[in-house]
Scaffold this active site. Structure first.
Site, PDB file in Angstrom:
ATOM      1  N   HIS A  17      -8.617  29.408   6.818  1.00 57.66           N
ATOM      2  CA  HIS A  17      -7.687  30.364   7.139  1.00 57.66           C
ATOM      3  C   HIS A  17      -7.207  30.275   8.548  1.00 57.66           C
ATOM      4  O   HIS A  17      -6.165  30.495   8.953  1.00 57.66           O
ATOM      5  CB  HIS A  17      -8.283  31.963   6.990  1.00 57.66           C
ATOM      6  CG  HIS A  17      -8.288  31.874   5.348  1.00 57.66           C
ATOM      7  ND1 HIS A  17      -9.390  32.753   4.953  1.00 57.66           N
ATOM      8  CD2 HIS A  17      -7.945  31.469   4.452  1.00 57.66           C
ATOM      9  CE1 HIS A  17      -9.392  32.846   3.597  1.00 57.66           C
ATOM     10  NE2 HIS A  17      -8.505  32.014   3.353  1.00 57.66           N
ATOM     11  N   HIS A  39      -4.116  27.997  -5.742  1.00 62.76           N
ATOM     12  CA  HIS A  39      -5.494  28.664  -6.114  1.00 62.76           C
ATOM     13  C   HIS A  39      -5.253  29.629  -5.221  1.00 62.76           C
ATOM     14  O   HIS A  39      -6.156  29.763  -4.292  1.00 62.76           O
ATOM     15  CB  HIS A  39      -6.372  27.624  -6.103  1.00 62.76           C
ATOM     16  CG  HIS A  39      -6.548  26.399  -6.853  1.00 62.76           C
ATOM     17  ND1 HIS A  39      -5.611  25.408  -6.835  1.00 62.76           N
ATOM     18  CD2 HIS A  39      -7.336  26.221  -8.039  1.00 62.76           C
ATOM     19  CE1 HIS A  39      -5.948  24.676  -7.956  1.00 62.76           C
ATOM     20  NE2 HIS A  39      -6.636  24.879  -8.722  1.00 62.76           N
ATOM     21  N   GLY A  56      -2.429  26.146 -11.103  1.00 64.10           N
ATOM     22  CA  GLY A  56      -1.687  25.753 -10.088  1.00 64.10           C
ATOM     23  C   GLY A  56      -1.238  24.135  -9.972  1.00 64.10           C
ATOM     24  O   GLY A  56      -0.222  23.742  -9.305  1.00 64.10           O
ATOM     25  N   ASP A  69      -6.603  24.684  -3.094  1.00 64.02           N
ATOM     26  CA  ASP A  69      -8.200  25.299  -2.804  1.00 64.02           C
ATOM     27  C   ASP A  69      -8.918  25.647  -4.075  1.00 64.02           C
ATOM     28  O   ASP A  69      -9.161  26.740  -4.343  1.00 64.02           O
ATOM     29  CB  ASP A  69      -7.996  26.535  -1.838  1.00 64.02           C
ATOM     30  CG  ASP A  69      -9.230  27.445  -1.542  1.00 64.02           C
ATOM     31  OD1 ASP A  69     -10.317  26.366  -1.494  1.00 64.02           O
ATOM     32  OD2 ASP A  69      -9.118  28.465  -1.057  1.00 64.02           O
TER      33      ASP A  69
HETATM   34  N1  SAM Z   1      -7.129  30.148  -1.883  1.00 65.73           N
HETATM   35  C1  SAM Z   1      -7.859  31.471  -1.759  1.00 65.73           C
HETATM   36  C2  SAM Z   1      -8.288  32.100  -0.451  1.00 65.73           C
HETATM   37  O1  SAM Z   1      -8.462  30.961   0.607  1.00 65.73           O
HETATM   38  O2  SAM Z   1      -8.281  33.215  -0.152  1.00 65.73           O
HETATM   39  C3  SAM Z   1      -9.593  31.402  -2.558  1.00 65.73           C
HETATM   40  C4  SAM Z   1      -9.291  30.802  -3.846  1.00 65.73           C
HETATM   41  S1  SAM Z   1     -10.614  30.550  -4.630  1.00 65.73           S
HETATM   42  C5  SAM Z   1     -11.687  29.208  -3.585  1.00 65.73           C
HETATM   43  C6  SAM Z   1     -10.100  29.672  -6.117  1.00 65.73           C
HETATM   44  C7  SAM Z   1      -9.311  30.561  -7.093  1.00 65.73           C
HETATM   45  O3  SAM Z   1      -8.642  29.402  -7.842  1.00 65.73           O
HETATM   46  C8  SAM Z   1     -10.101  31.257  -8.010  1.00 65.73           C
HETATM   47  O4  SAM Z   1      -9.652  32.518  -7.757  1.00 65.73           O
HETATM   48  C9  SAM Z   1     -10.094  30.797  -9.458  1.00 65.73           C
HETATM   49  O5  SAM Z   1     -10.007  31.779 -10.327  1.00 65.73           O
HETATM   50  C10 SAM Z   1      -8.735  30.161  -9.135  1.00 65.73           C
HETATM   51  N2  SAM Z   1      -8.594  28.964 -10.243  1.00 65.73           N
HETATM   52  C11 SAM Z   1      -9.495  27.959 -10.898  1.00 65.73           C
HETATM   53  N3  SAM Z   1      -8.769  26.930 -11.446  1.00 65.73           N
HETATM   54  C12 SAM Z   1      -7.268  27.300 -11.235  1.00 65.73           C
HETATM   55  C13 SAM Z   1      -6.125  26.575 -11.672  1.00 65.73           C
HETATM   56  N4  SAM Z   1      -6.110  25.460 -12.355  1.00 65.73           N
HETATM   57  N5  SAM Z   1      -5.066  27.115 -11.252  1.00 65.73           N
HETATM   58  C14 SAM Z   1      -4.907  28.155 -10.539  1.00 65.73           C
HETATM   59  N6  SAM Z   1      -5.850  29.076 -10.196  1.00 65.73           N
HETATM   60  C15 SAM Z   1      -7.171  28.636 -10.626  1.00 65.73           C
END
Ligand code: SAM
Length: 281
Positions: A19, A42, A145, A165
């Site tokens: 961040h 993500h 995503g 991410d």
């Molecule tokens: N980017 C966020 C942050 O920095 O605040 C944190 C994201 S977290 C590491 C990853 C997220 O991706 C999770 O909430 C998960 O549910 C979601 N996720 C997993 N596979 C995904 C996909 N193929 N497409 C979108 N979201 C996905």
């Protein structure tokens, strides 16, 4: 397989590196008036209460954002980052920690756009709620995503930042990242792409980084922060990194100034270290 919940990790060392870097990139994008888009493939839940059961389980924020808050003096970019994080808590005490969508929103101007993808139904609901009643320039979708990004590129103004991410619980995420970047660069070669990865005692992250290094892009930067020595048991995250394609030219020097401080503050043993490599043209 969707068991990952970012709420357990909000505000930890990896969030700080990610961040903080995102905030430097967006601050730089704001130097020009021309609108831009942020695409977050993500997104997670967007905002995390540091008092809820998830955050309180392992209190990862204590060895992350809390250490920055209690630092005596910080260089200007880190002071600004801490102020940004604090702006989401009403009280002096830090109650909330912003996820990447809210960090982006903090920097966005009236004509910039934010596209968010989140697949977990619960986090998607929380994310939608966190952006309820906000500008129509924010669009939240419950979609993969890696698929959704295709329709977002190139962004209307041809200026944009993409954040990738994934949780990497599914080993295939490493390949999906490389595949998605290759396809995205065909649509939008000049975009800035920020890819997060874990440092774990496995080959997959290094293989992914090698594949990204070999892409024919103008400029890239790879930054990583080891907070502890690798655990001997073959498991456990001992740090994290970001591979950034088309980084702003100021990024290497800002990170060179900040990473020694972040290593000191976030390091958990004497093996803490950082690495920055870049090719900026
Ligand atoms: N980017 C966020 C942050 O920095 O605040 C944190 C994201 S977290 C590491 C990853 C997220 O991706 C999770 O909430 C998960 O549910 C979601 N996720 C997993 N596979 C995904 C996909 N193929 N497409 C979108 N979201 C996905």
């Amino acid at each position: 397989m969707l068991s990952y919940r970012h709420a357990f990790h909000a505000g930890n060392h990896a969030d700080i590196l990610k961040h903080y870097t995102l905030s430097i990139v967006l601050d730089y994008f704001n130097q020009k008036d021309k609108p831009y888009s942020v695409i977050d493939t993500h997104a997670g839940a967007g905002m995390y209460s540091l008092a809820d059961d998830f955050s309180q389980k392992n209190m990862e924020f204590e060895t992350g954002i809390s250490r920055l808050l209690s630092a005596q003096t910080l260089p200007k970019p880190l002071t600004q980052f801490v102020a940004m994080v604090q702006s989401f808590s009403q009280a002096e005490k830090l109650n909330f920690y912003p996820g990447s969508p809210k960090v982006s929103e903090y920097f966005l101007r009236a004509n910039d756009q934010l596209r968010l993808f989140e697949l977990h139904p619960n986090d998607y609901k929380i994310l939608v709620n966190n952006f309820k009643g906000e500008s129509t320039l924010v669009k939240v979708e419950m979609q993969n995503g890696f698929v959704g990004i295709k329709a977002c590129l190139p962004p209307p103004s041809k200026r944009g930042v993409v954040i990738i991410d994934p949780p990497y619980e599914d080993k295939q995420d490493y390949q999906y990242v490389v595949q998605s970047i290759k396809e995205s660069l065909k649509r939008f070669a000049t975009g800035t792409y920020i890819i997060w990865y874990p440092l774990i005692p496995k080959q997959e992250p290094e293989k992914m980084i090698n594949a990204l290094r070999q892409l024919k892009v103008n400029s890239w930067l790879n930054v990583s922060l080891n907070i502890t020595k690798p655990l001997g048991n073959g498991y456990g995250m001992f740090g994290s990194g970001l591979f950034i394609i088309n980084p702003p030219w100021i990024l290497p020097s800002v990170l060179e100034e900040s990473l020694p401080i972040l290593t000191k503050l976030l390091g958990q043993d004497s093996n803490a270290s950082y690495q920055i490599e870049s090719e900026i043209r």
